[in-house]
Design a protein around this motif. Sequence first.
Motif, PDB file in Angstrom:
ATOM      1  N   ASP A  36     -48.320  10.217  41.116  1.00  0.00           N
ATOM      2  CA  ASP A  36     -49.890  10.001  41.457  1.00  0.00           C
ATOM      3  C   ASP A  36     -50.639  11.474  41.277  1.00  0.00           C
ATOM      4  OD1 ASP A  36     -52.195   9.996  42.754  1.00  0.00           O
ATOM      5  OD2 ASP A  36     -51.382   8.874  44.480  1.00  0.00           O
ATOM      6  N   ALA A  37     -51.531  11.541  40.368  1.00  0.00           N
ATOM      7  CA  ALA A  37     -52.237  12.636  40.173  1.00  0.00           C
ATOM      8  C   ALA A  37     -52.969  13.473  41.429  1.00  0.00           C
ATOM      9  CB  ALA A  37     -53.360  12.586  38.926  1.00  0.00           C
ATOM     10  N   GLY A  74     -53.290   9.614  33.724  1.00  0.00           N
ATOM     11  CA  GLY A  74     -53.454   8.212  33.604  1.00  0.00           C
ATOM     12  C   GLY A  74     -53.248   7.836  31.881  1.00  0.00           C
ATOM     13  N   VAL A 105     -58.472   1.845  26.322  1.00  0.00           N
ATOM     14  CA  VAL A 105     -59.152   2.346  25.222  1.00  0.00           C
ATOM     15  C   VAL A 105     -58.736   1.490  23.972  1.00  0.00           C
ATOM     16  CG1 VAL A 105     -60.516   3.770  23.481  1.00  0.00           C
ATOM     17  CG2 VAL A 105     -60.286   4.258  26.224  1.00  0.00           C
ATOM     18  N   GLU A 163     -48.676   9.590  35.114  1.00  0.00           N
ATOM     19  CA  GLU A 163     -49.115   8.360  35.118  1.00  0.00           C
ATOM     20  C   GLU A 163     -48.236   7.676  36.371  1.00  0.00           C
ATOM     21  OE1 GLU A 163     -50.926   5.897  33.348  1.00  0.00           O
ATOM     22  OE2 GLU A 163     -50.450   4.616  35.258  1.00  0.00           O
ATOM     23  N   ASN A 201     -58.929   9.706  30.494  1.00  0.00           N
ATOM     24  CA  ASN A 201     -59.916   8.683  30.388  1.00  0.00           C
ATOM     25  C   ASN A 201     -59.412   8.158  32.083  1.00  0.00           C
ATOM     26  OD1 ASN A 201     -61.138   6.131  30.749  1.00  0.00           O
ATOM     27  ND2 ASN A 201     -59.701   5.164  29.225  1.00  0.00           N
ATOM     28  N   GLY A 216     -57.689   1.243  38.144  1.00  0.00           N
ATOM     29  CA  GLY A 216     -58.759   1.435  37.094  1.00  0.00           C
ATOM     30  C   GLY A 216     -57.914   1.273  35.793  1.00  0.00           C
ATOM     31  N   GLN A 217     -57.201   0.210  35.571  1.00  0.00           N
ATOM     32  CA  GLN A 217     -56.721   0.049  34.334  1.00  0.00           C
ATOM     33  C   GLN A 217     -57.488  -0.741  33.395  1.00  0.00           C
ATOM     34  OE1 GLN A 217     -52.872  -1.740  35.557  1.00  0.00           O
ATOM     35  NE2 GLN A 217     -51.953   0.564  35.598  1.00  0.00           N
TER      36      GLN A 217
HETATM   37  C1  SAM Z   1     -58.736   3.819  32.630  1.00  0.00           C
HETATM   38  S1  SAM Z   1     -57.104   3.861  32.595  1.00  0.00           S
HETATM   39  C2  SAM Z   1     -56.938   4.731  31.119  1.00  0.00           C
HETATM   40  C3  SAM Z   1     -55.662   4.712  30.103  1.00  0.00           C
HETATM   41  C4  SAM Z   1     -55.659   5.273  28.982  1.00  0.00           C
HETATM   42  N1  SAM Z   1     -55.562   6.680  29.068  1.00  0.00           N
HETATM   43  C5  SAM Z   1     -56.697   4.788  27.999  1.00  0.00           C
HETATM   44  O1  SAM Z   1     -57.578   5.576  27.803  1.00  0.00           O
HETATM   45  O2  SAM Z   1     -56.415   3.674  27.465  1.00  0.00           O
HETATM   46  C6  SAM Z   1     -56.680   4.642  33.911  1.00  0.00           C
HETATM   47  C7  SAM Z   1     -55.015   5.039  33.876  1.00  0.00           C
HETATM   48  O3  SAM Z   1     -54.629   5.878  34.956  1.00  0.00           O
HETATM   49  C8  SAM Z   1     -53.721   5.214  35.921  1.00  0.00           C
HETATM   50  N2  SAM Z   1     -53.849   5.904  37.211  1.00  0.00           N
HETATM   51  C9  SAM Z   1     -54.487   5.336  38.192  1.00  0.00           C
HETATM   52  N3  SAM Z   1     -54.340   5.794  39.261  1.00  0.00           N
HETATM   53  C10 SAM Z   1     -53.726   6.912  38.857  1.00  0.00           C
HETATM   54  C11 SAM Z   1     -53.429   8.223  39.741  1.00  0.00           C
HETATM   55  N4  SAM Z   1     -53.637   8.268  40.979  1.00  0.00           N
HETATM   56  N5  SAM Z   1     -52.525   9.037  39.128  1.00  0.00           N
HETATM   57  C12 SAM Z   1     -52.137   8.682  37.790  1.00  0.00           C
HETATM   58  N6  SAM Z   1     -52.400   7.858  37.083  1.00  0.00           N
HETATM   59  C13 SAM Z   1     -53.324   6.796  37.472  1.00  0.00           C
HETATM   60  C14 SAM Z   1     -53.693   3.737  35.423  1.00  0.00           C
HETATM   61  O4  SAM Z   1     -52.430   3.219  35.805  1.00  0.00           O
HETATM   62  C15 SAM Z   1     -54.202   3.686  34.003  1.00  0.00           C
HETATM   63  O5  SAM Z   1     -53.077   3.809  33.031  1.00  0.00           O
END
Ligand code: SAM
Length: 287
Positions: free
Chosen positions: A107-108, A56, A31, A77, A125, A27-28
């Motif tokens: 992993d969250a 994330g 913003v 992250e 986000n 889900g990268q």
């Molecule tokens: C939608 S992006 C948001 C990035 C940043 N916060 C922004 O607003 O630009 C989601 C982020 O969650 C991370 N991510 C995806 N799955 C995750 C997980 N299970 N646990 C922690 N982080 C995760 C991705 O690598 C990415 O950096």
Amino acid sequence: MGERLLGPADVRALAGGLGLRPTKTLGQNFVIDANTVRRIVRDADVGPEDVVLEVGPGLGSLTLALLPVASRVVAVEVDPVLAQRLPETVAERAPDLADRLNVVPADALRVTELPGPPPTALVANLPYNVAVPVVLHLLGAFPSIRHGLVMVQAEVADRLTAGPGGKVYGVPSVKMAWYARARRAGNVGRAVFWPAPNVDSGLVAFTRREPPTSAVPRKEVFAVIDAAFAQRRKTLRAALAGWAGSAAAAEEALRAAGVDPTARGEALDVTAFTRIAEHRPPSPTIG
Ligand SMILES: C[S@@+](CC[C@H](N)C(=O)[O-])C[C@H]1O[C@@H](n2cnc3c(N)ncnc32)[C@H](O)[C@@H]1O
């Protein structure tokens, strides 16, 4: 403080420097708009007393907006490259705030412990495909979280905040209501992300509430919710037959809980599900 926040050119430069190719699986979508992160932080009502759990952080767009207002930010992250880069980004753009940040490369969905004082707010986000399990897991694992705001896919925001009766009301709505009072705090268009996702986003703000009961464990109430919605077209009497042992036992439990056995799960609020769990018939003795 405005120049600390990341704009489109900053995000592209950071991603380019890392050789990052954003993945859908994680889900990268980052913003690229400072006004959006300012709005998230304002609507999240984060203050100097808050220890914020951010899920994330990615390239740091939201983290850089949270650090000036919170007492600490703990950022979880899963992407190790992004987790490693974040402290450097903060040291470059907000060196005076760098000691407020903890980055946890994990992993969250699996974290059950965090460094430092317990988190009081969740602001994120979220990656689209794991947004609901992440929110529910963290609210369960960290009772210290009192409030927060998450950005999720617009349909998921509708589901997390729905009340009984509608089509979108389902398992995420009832479980969210167990933990918190949640409300829609607006919409966010696709243009504020890089890369642009193919769905719109919505904001969900929430405040922790007392659980509806302490008489039965949460997981027993959640088992009733799961069973009721696994067959959402069926009456509760039929849908809960497996849970109660038989349709007759389900009917008895529903009547004892003051719930119409011919109703469907989508008509019940979390309190009604809780009453049903409290009236679960004892399992028959085997042998
Ligand atoms: C939608 S992006 C948001 C990035 C940043 N916060 C922004 O607003 O630009 C989601 C982020 O969650 C991370 N991510 C995806 N799955 C995750 C997980 N299970 N646990 C922690 N982080 C995760 C991705 O690598 C990415 O950096």
